[in-house]
Motif scaffolding. Structure first.
Motif, PDB file in Angstrom:
ATOM      1  N   GLN A   1       0.826  -1.208   0.000  1.00  0.00           N
ATOM      2  CA  GLN A   1       0.000   0.000   0.000  1.00  0.00           C
ATOM      3  C   GLN A   1       0.863   1.261   0.000  1.00  0.00           C
ATOM      4  O   GLN A   1       0.503   2.275  -0.605  1.00  0.00           O
ATOM      5  CB  GLN A   1      -0.923   0.008   1.221  1.00  0.00           C
ATOM      6  N   GLN A   2       2.011   1.189   0.664  1.00  0.00           N
ATOM      7  CA  GLN A   2       2.895   2.350   0.782  1.00  0.00           C
ATOM      8  C   GLN A   2       3.898   2.440  -0.366  1.00  0.00           C
ATOM      9  O   GLN A   2       4.605   3.437  -0.489  1.00  0.00           O
ATOM     10  CB  GLN A   2       3.661   2.289   2.117  1.00  0.00           C
ATOM     11  N   GLY A   3       4.000   1.382  -1.172  1.00  0.00           N
ATOM     12  CA  GLY A   3       4.962   1.378  -2.262  1.00  0.00           C
ATOM     13  C   GLY A   3       6.377   1.080  -1.820  1.00  0.00           C
ATOM     14  O   GLY A   3       7.341   1.483  -2.484  1.00  0.00           O
ATOM     15  N   ILE A   4       6.518   0.373  -0.693  1.00  0.00           N
ATOM     16  CA  ILE A   4       7.839  -0.004  -0.177  1.00  0.00           C
ATOM     17  C   ILE A   4       8.107  -1.461  -0.540  1.00  0.00           C
ATOM     18  O   ILE A   4       7.300  -2.342  -0.254  1.00  0.00           O
ATOM     19  CB  ILE A   4       7.919   0.194   1.346  1.00  0.00           C
ATOM     20  N   GLN A   5       9.233  -1.718  -1.147  1.00  0.00           N
ATOM     21  CA  GLN A   5       9.562  -3.065  -1.591  1.00  0.00           C
ATOM     22  C   GLN A   5      10.071  -3.920  -0.437  1.00  0.00           C
ATOM     23  O   GLN A   5      10.995  -3.532   0.267  1.00  0.00           O
ATOM     24  CB  GLN A   5      10.630  -2.995  -2.671  1.00  0.00           C
ATOM     25  N   PRO A   6       9.519  -5.111  -0.226  1.00  0.00           N
ATOM     26  CA  PRO A   6      10.077  -6.020   0.773  1.00  0.00           C
ATOM     27  C   PRO A   6      11.319  -6.732   0.234  1.00  0.00           C
ATOM     28  O   PRO A   6      11.415  -7.021  -0.955  1.00  0.00           O
ATOM     29  CB  PRO A   6       8.952  -7.048   1.010  1.00  0.00           C
TER      30      PRO A   6
END
Length: 274
Positions: free
Chosen positions: A178-183
């Motif tokens: 949702q935040q656009g942060i890549q795991p």
């Protein structure tokens, strides 16, 4: 099949981790990985192998600009007086002027260094050119939200978290998406447990791909980067080839069904997990 959503500008999808590798084992494994075609190498201050990683990169003959190098700042160095000096020590050990990604290895507990303090220092490493990208590791949803409030979401390249078939971290990954942060998934093979799994063995038998390849492809399909570790040339090459295999939607669903919340990395200073 779920498509791989990692962009070319992001963290390279498949790298080599160096957790638990020491001395010559660390040096030799990184040399083998680079020779096999890896260009994403992950280390950390607490691993005690930054010097060996740096020497392996220097001796490889590969241009530094062609390698994506990650290290992580340990808990003891999160205070404002120690943070930047510790990063400079890491850079000296790694024989480089910068790292491509610098992470906070673990969040502090309530009585530790305030997040606002160590994230401000982390941001300084980016503005000073010591790190190209910055991010975090082992942060929960609440901690990641706090980090976003402090740094801004565009300054958080990744949250490196434990993900494998038995711990899929879906709540945290959903928030990150949702935040656009890549795991970035660490321990993707559950320290070898996947090799004995009958479901994965069946998929391996039907597809003709080794179990580690199957698991790594499943992780890549979920849009995560991942950093498996091996010291063996054959395994390194096989893991890297996971980028080029395919899994059916049914096989992906079978692996999804293995999630049982089994966490491996859970030290006494870990946060209260989601």
């Amino acid at each position: 099949m779920t498509t791989d959503t990692i962009s070319p500008q992001a963290i390279p999808a498949l790298g080599m981790g160096t957790f638990r590798l020491k001395d010559d084992d660390a040096y030799n494994a990184v040399r083998l990985a680079l020779d096999a075609g890896y260009r994403h190498i992950d280390t950390a201050q607490i691993y005690g192998n930054e010097a060996q990683v740096g020497k392996a990169i220097a001796d490889s003959g590969i241009a530094r600009s062609d390698i994506f190098l990650t290290t992580k700042v340990w808990l003891d160095n999160l205070g404002a007086d120690k943070f930047i000096p510790s990063v400079n020590d890491s850079l000296q050990a790694l024989q480089t002027e910068y790292v491509d990604l610098l992470l906070i290895h673990w969040p502090t507990q309530a009585d530790g260094v305030p997040m606002s303090e160590y994230l401000a220092e982390l941001n300084k490493t980016k503005t000073q050119g010591l790190a190209r990208k910055i991010g975090v590791s082992n942060f929960t949803v609440a901690q990641l939200q706090e980090a976003i409030n402090i740094l801004g979401v565009d300054n958080i390249a990744t949250n490196q978290i434990e993900v494998h078939p038995y711990l899929q971290n879906t709540t945290l990954r959903r928030f990150m998406k949702q935040q656009g942060i890549q795991p970035t998934a660490y321990m993707p093979l559950a320290v070898g447990k996947v090799l004995k799994d009958p479901v994965l063995q069946d998929i391996s038998n039907r597809t003709g791909h080794p179990i580690p390849q199957v698991v790594l492809r499943w992780i890549l399909n979920k849009g995560m980067a991942t950093i498996p570790m091996s010291t063996k040339k054959h395994n390194l090459e096989s893991n890297l080839a996971a980028q080029h295999i395919h899994l059916s939607p049914d096989d992906v669903a079978l692996i999804d069904g293995l999630d049982c919340g089994e966490r491996i990395a859970n030290p006494s200073f870990a946060p209260v997990w989601d």
